[in-house]
Design a protein around this motif. Sequence first.
Motif, short mmCIF file in Angstrom:
data_model
loop_
_atom_site.label_atom_id
_atom_site.label_comp_id
_atom_site.label_asym_id
_atom_site.label_seq_id
_atom_site.Cartn_x
_atom_site.Cartn_y
_atom_site.Cartn_z
N PRO A 160 0.82 -1.22 0.00
CA PRO A 160 0.00 0.00 0.00
C PRO A 160 0.84 1.26 0.00
O PRO A 160 1.95 1.29 0.54
CB PRO A 160 -0.81 -0.13 1.30
N ASP A 161 0.32 2.31 -0.61
CA ASP A 161 0.97 3.62 -0.56
C ASP A 161 0.91 4.15 0.87
O ASP A 161 0.04 3.78 1.66
CB ASP A 161 0.27 4.59 -1.50
N ILE A 162 1.84 5.06 1.19
CA ILE A 162 2.02 5.56 2.55
C ILE A 162 1.99 7.08 2.53
O ILE A 162 2.56 7.71 1.63
CB ILE A 162 3.36 5.06 3.14
N LEU A 163 1.38 7.67 3.55
CA LEU A 163 1.42 9.11 3.79
C LEU A 163 1.86 9.29 5.24
O LEU A 163 1.17 8.84 6.15
CB LEU A 163 0.04 9.73 3.56
N THR A 164 3.02 9.91 5.46
CA THR A 164 3.54 10.02 6.82
C THR A 164 4.08 11.42 7.10
O THR A 164 4.74 12.03 6.26
CB THR A 164 4.63 8.97 7.10
N PHE A 165 3.76 11.92 8.28
CA PHE A 165 4.38 13.13 8.82
C PHE A 165 5.63 12.68 9.54
O PHE A 165 5.58 11.83 10.45
CB PHE A 165 3.41 13.82 9.79
N VAL A 166 6.80 13.24 9.17
CA VAL A 166 8.07 12.70 9.67
C VAL A 166 9.13 13.79 9.58
O VAL A 166 9.00 14.76 8.83
CB VAL A 166 8.46 11.45 8.84
N GLU A 167 10.18 13.63 10.35
CA GLU A 167 11.35 14.50 10.21
C GLU A 167 12.07 14.16 8.92
O GLU A 167 12.19 12.98 8.56
CB GLU A 167 12.28 14.32 11.41
N ALA A 168 12.57 15.16 8.23
CA ALA A 168 13.31 14.93 6.99
C ALA A 168 14.46 13.97 7.25
O ALA A 168 15.23 14.14 8.19
CB ALA A 168 13.84 16.25 6.44
N GLY A 169 14.58 12.97 6.39
CA GLY A 169 15.57 11.93 6.58
C GLY A 169 15.02 10.70 7.27
O GLY A 169 15.67 9.66 7.28
N GLY A 170 13.82 10.81 7.84
CA GLY A 170 13.21 9.69 8.54
C GLY A 170 12.31 8.87 7.64
O GLY A 170 11.82 9.35 6.60
N LEU A 171 12.04 7.63 8.06
CA LEU A 171 11.20 6.74 7.27
C LEU A 171 9.73 6.83 7.65
O LEU A 171 8.86 6.59 6.82
CB LEU A 171 11.68 5.29 7.39
N ALA A 172 9.41 7.14 8.90
CA ALA A 172 8.01 7.25 9.31
C ALA A 172 7.91 7.79 10.73
O ALA A 172 8.81 7.59 11.55
CB ALA A 172 7.28 5.90 9.23
N ARG A 173 6.80 8.47 11.00
CA ARG A 173 6.39 8.84 12.35
C ARG A 173 4.89 8.60 12.43
O ARG A 173 4.45 7.48 12.44
CB ARG A 173 6.80 10.28 12.68
N SER A 174 4.08 9.66 12.46
CA SER A 174 2.62 9.48 12.37
C SER A 174 2.27 9.26 10.91
O SER A 174 2.89 9.83 10.02
CB SER A 174 1.91 10.74 12.87
N GLY A 175 1.23 8.43 10.65
CA GLY A 175 0.89 8.25 9.26
C GLY A 175 -0.25 7.30 9.02
O GLY A 175 -0.86 6.76 9.95
N MET A 176 -0.54 7.11 7.74
CA MET A 176 -1.61 6.23 7.30
C MET A 176 -1.21 5.62 5.97
O MET A 176 -0.27 6.08 5.31
CB MET A 176 -2.91 7.03 7.15
N ASN A 177 -1.92 4.57 5.58
CA ASN A 177 -1.65 3.98 4.27
C ASN A 177 -2.93 3.78 3.49
O ASN A 177 -4.04 4.02 3.99
CB ASN A 177 -0.83 2.68 4.40
N SER A 178 -2.79 3.37 2.24
CA SER A 178 -3.95 3.24 1.37
C SER A 178 -4.80 2.03 1.70
O SER A 178 -5.89 1.87 1.14
CB SER A 178 -3.49 3.19 -0.10
#
Length: 381
Positions: A160-178
């Motif tokens: 699934p596609d991912i949408l995440t709020f994260v610090e630049a350089g990071g892979l994920a923090r808060s988020g959701m997927n399709s």
Amino acid sequence: MIEPIPFIDVSGTPYERGRQHGAAVPGRVKRSIELYGGQLGELGYDAAAKSALIRDFAKEIEAFGAHYIEELRGIADGAGVALEDVVMINARTEVIAKARLLKNKPIELGEDEADDGCTGAVILPERSATGAVIHGQNWDWKAECAETAIVLRVRREDGPDILTFVEAGGLARSGMNSAGICITANYLESDRDFSQLGVPLALIRRKVLEQEHFAFAIKAVAGTPKSCSNNMMISTVQGFAIDFECAPDEAFPIYPADGLIVHANHWVGAVALSKVKEAGTPRVPDSFYRDWRVKKLLDEAGGKLGVEDMKAAFFDDFLTPHSVCRPPRPNDTGNLSATVAMVVMQPALGVMEVCPLPALNRTFTRYSLSEEPRSLAQAAE
């Protein structure tokens, strides 16, 4: 003017996605490195020793998933920085813990972790005005991270596609997927912390967002060994949510009550409290009323709740500046601490609304799994 959080849209192989990420926001990646750099030097690590330590840690990440280290390598190449520095962004707590262990120093959370507050909530369908899940969080951390935060959309061919709020350089923090799976996470501390070395928390969050089925999102949270405690709240568009208070070697579930889950930064589960010792009170004493305030405000808003009700609860300034919505202020160590962003997700719509520095700003930007970002009308005072 407080600028909206930049939006980065990436696709392709893990390396290509990372390279696009790094090339889009090199300044923000470098600022992330700047904020977390220097700690290993303070522990007596020279450049060669630092490289060796983080190289070993990169191998641990690769063992968890080879595609993760490829994406991190792409970020480094795209931003023109060293891979070890990008690994550090994603595993700062765990890397420092291992560094202290190798120097025969006590392993403990650094003083900076006291900034990592956060208050999260999920509204289940039975309490939702639209009958759909609403999942959100205030992220309390270094105020300067408003300068490093991004919203990253990852278009994947392998899930699934991912949408995440994260610090630049990071892979994920808060988020959701399709697939309609959401995650938020926040600081906890216990007497079991750093009794073992486990998978970095950022990688676990990313693993959750890669899942097609909610059962495997639960497995990623509850079944992955960790170095330190953490609270992870996950929900599904299909109408369920669960919160896991995680010790390094055990996860304790908290189920919704009256259609809500609210959690701040102290242990609340009866089973967890019978087995682990709360160790975070000196760092986040305000946690004990922040979750109470959010639950109270949501209950007072009525039997059916909407996005604006969640936002109003998260804007709460009771006992400011030590409040649910925290204005920038120096903490005990002189660092500037704040609610860096408010994040509210509606998985049925595939959208995430983000307001940077909400104690100073009420303008949200709506980000989407399928559309371009757009600014929303300023929230009511």
